[in-house]
Design an enzyme around this catalytic site. Structure first.
Site, PDB file in Angstrom:
ATOM      1  CD  GLU A 147      -2.878  -1.371   2.327  1.00 54.93           C
ATOM      2  OE1 GLU A 147      -2.673  -0.624   3.350  1.00 54.93           O
ATOM      3  OE2 GLU A 147      -3.855  -2.190   2.342  1.00 54.93           O
ATOM      4  CD  GLU A 252      -4.576  -8.103   1.712  1.00 52.30           C
ATOM      5  OE1 GLU A 252      -5.333  -7.371   2.248  1.00 52.30           O
ATOM      6  OE2 GLU A 252      -3.340  -7.677   1.900  1.00 52.30           O
TER       7      GLU A 252
HETATM    8  C1  XIL Z   1      -5.872  -6.854   8.351  1.00 49.82           C
HETATM    9  C2  XIL Z   1      -6.106  -8.111   9.421  1.00 49.82           C
HETATM   10  O1  XIL Z   1      -7.219  -8.926   8.499  1.00 49.82           O
HETATM   11  C3  XIL Z   1      -6.919  -7.738  10.621  1.00 49.82           C
HETATM   12  O2  XIL Z   1      -6.836  -8.794  11.583  1.00 49.82           O
HETATM   13  C4  XIL Z   1      -6.017  -6.415  11.212  1.00 49.82           C
HETATM   14  O3  XIL Z   1      -6.567  -6.119  12.315  1.00 49.82           O
HETATM   15  C5  XIL Z   1      -5.606  -5.231  10.309  1.00 49.82           C
HETATM   16  O4  XIL Z   1      -5.205  -5.823   8.927  1.00 49.82           O
HETATM   17  N1  XIL Z   1      -4.859  -4.818   3.797  1.00 49.82           N
HETATM   18  C6  XIL Z   1      -3.832  -5.518   4.300  1.00 49.82           C
HETATM   19  C7  XIL Z   1      -4.078  -6.541   5.156  1.00 49.82           C
HETATM   20  O5  XIL Z   1      -2.758  -5.760   3.510  1.00 49.82           O
HETATM   21  O6  XIL Z   1      -2.749  -6.743   6.181  1.00 49.82           O
HETATM   22  C8  XIL Z   1      -5.191  -6.198   6.196  1.00 49.82           C
HETATM   23  O7  XIL Z   1      -5.268  -7.216   7.030  1.00 49.82           O
HETATM   24  C9  XIL Z   1      -6.472  -5.969   5.387  1.00 49.82           C
HETATM   25  C10 XIL Z   1      -5.942  -4.709   4.279  1.00 49.82           C
END
Ligand code: XIL
Length: 371
Positions: A147, A252
């Site tokens: 990001e 994701e």
């Molecule tokens: C999220 C996790 O799922 C949560 O448990 C945590 O509290 C916050 O992060 N983008 C990403 C991930 O790259 O690492 C994030 O994961 C979701 C958004």
């Protein structure tokens, strides 16, 4: 137990249905890594052939304090052992991010002033060397930088950028390559389906490639909505990075079913002037109240359709797409349950496969049947 049995007994499994196309991964939480989650673990073992760590490899959890004694390797070690003992391809997520990074990383030793560039680079180097080096040859894919872009495609004004400057990205990739020359190194971000941000990412990758920086793949997080992105937007996005000679991973995947998120997305889409004529109608237009404990059957069908069309786009680009990872096992595990009940994944809170599961399996069968 009946629910667990039903999910495990589901044939064919996701990994089986997609075995000729790409790996099917899932993000696992600490309860699953330590095999305390009796509902989730059998689903993980039966359905998936790749794992991502939802949190345990982020800087905060693995390196909470400064210095060589400031690491907490226990959960990450267990993650790697869990994956290896189940013959799964492992992802490391993530090395350099604006979030879940402790304050000390950016502070000078006096604890008050901001650290200088050279010291922050040194800390980044030590962290990457230690973490990537520890799992060298065992973790295949690394999300090196997560990001780094703002929605308009310019570099996000993170502390990494402010303190080190633009080259923090190149440095992170160089350090990761040095620590494990065989690892596949990814740049990972969300909303790259939106043209402004995608163009920013394409320019960033081109610049890194021109400098000879070892970047091998792009991760599209694909936190989707009921009306975004369209299959065409997804397809164009994969194509944009494949054309640069990179592999693409969907890193994701989930589809947010909450009403409030659909409204947010509409705002984002109008911002970047997307043509929405082919999009699935937003929930508000469908007259559906999504803030409910049980997802209405009509929305189950919309969700299934959305998954089918996204997998259609992934399959179309199966030469470039190496891995598709769901961000959570069951709906109850999802990070999207923040202040509302969400239903974004393929398995419900009892571990039962949803209509969306069948739709994903069918997408593979139809794709192969048509060839
Ligand atoms: C999220 C996790 O799922 C949560 O448990 C945590 O509290 C916050 O992060 N983008 C990403 C991930 O790259 O690492 C994030 O994961 C979701 C958004």
């Amino acid at each position: 137990m009946a629910a667990v049995f039903a999910a495990c007994a589901t044939e064919p499994t996701l990994k089986e249905a997609y075995k000729n196309n790409f790996l099917i991964g899932v993000a696992v939480n600490t309860n699953q890594i330590f095999e305390h989650d009796q509902r989730g673990v059998p689903i993980i073992k039966s359905q998936f052939n790749s794992l991502s760590p939802e949190n345990v490899l982020k800087w905060g959890p693995i390196h909470p304090h400064p210095g060589p004694d400031g690491y907490n390797f226990g959960p990450a070690d267990r993650y790697v052992e869990f994956g290896e003992s189940n013959h799964m391809t492992l992802v490391g997520h993530t090395l350099v991010w604006h979030s879940q990074t402790p304050q000390w990383v950016f502070l000078a030793d006096d604890g008050t002033n901001t650290v200088d560039r050279d010291t922050l680079l040194q800390r980044m180097h030590d962290h990457i060397q230690t973490v990537v080096g520890r799992y060298r040859g065992r973790i295949k894919y690394w999300d090196v930088v997560n990001e780094a872009l703002a929605e308009d495609g310019t570099l996000r004004k993170s502390r990494w950028l402010k303190i080190i400057g633009e080259d923090y990205i190149a440095k992170a990739f160089e350090y990761a390559h040095e620590a494990d020359p065989n690892a596949v190194l990814r740049y990972n971000d969300f909303s790259l389906e939106n043209p402004l941000k995608r163009n920013g990412a394409v320019e960033l990758v081109k610049k890194l490639q021109a400098q000879g920086v070892p970047i091998h793949a792009v991760g599209l997080q694909c936190h989707a909505k009921l009306d975004w992105p369209t299959a065409e937007q997804e397809s164009d996005t994969i194509d944009a990075f494949a054309k640069l000679g990179l592999k693409v991973a969907i890193t994701e995947l989930d589809i947010d079913t909450s009403a409030s998120s659909q409204q947010n997305r509409s705002a984002d889409i109008s911002l970047n002037g997307q043509d929405q004529t082919n999009a699935v109608k937003p929930a508000a237009q469908l007259g559906i109240n999504l803030n409910t404990n049980r997802l209405p059957d009509s929305v189950q069908q919309v969700l299934a359709q959305r998954y089918a069309e996204l997998f259609g786009a992934f399959l179309k680009h199966r030469d470039a797409v190496t891995l598709v990872t769901f961000w959570g096992v069951t709906d109850g595990d999802s990070w999207l349950n923040r202040g509302r009940r969400n239903h974004p994944l393929l398995f419900d809170r009892n571990g039962q496969p949803k209509p969306a599961f069948d739709a994903v399996i069918k997408a593979a069968e139809e794709f192969h049947g048509s060839k």
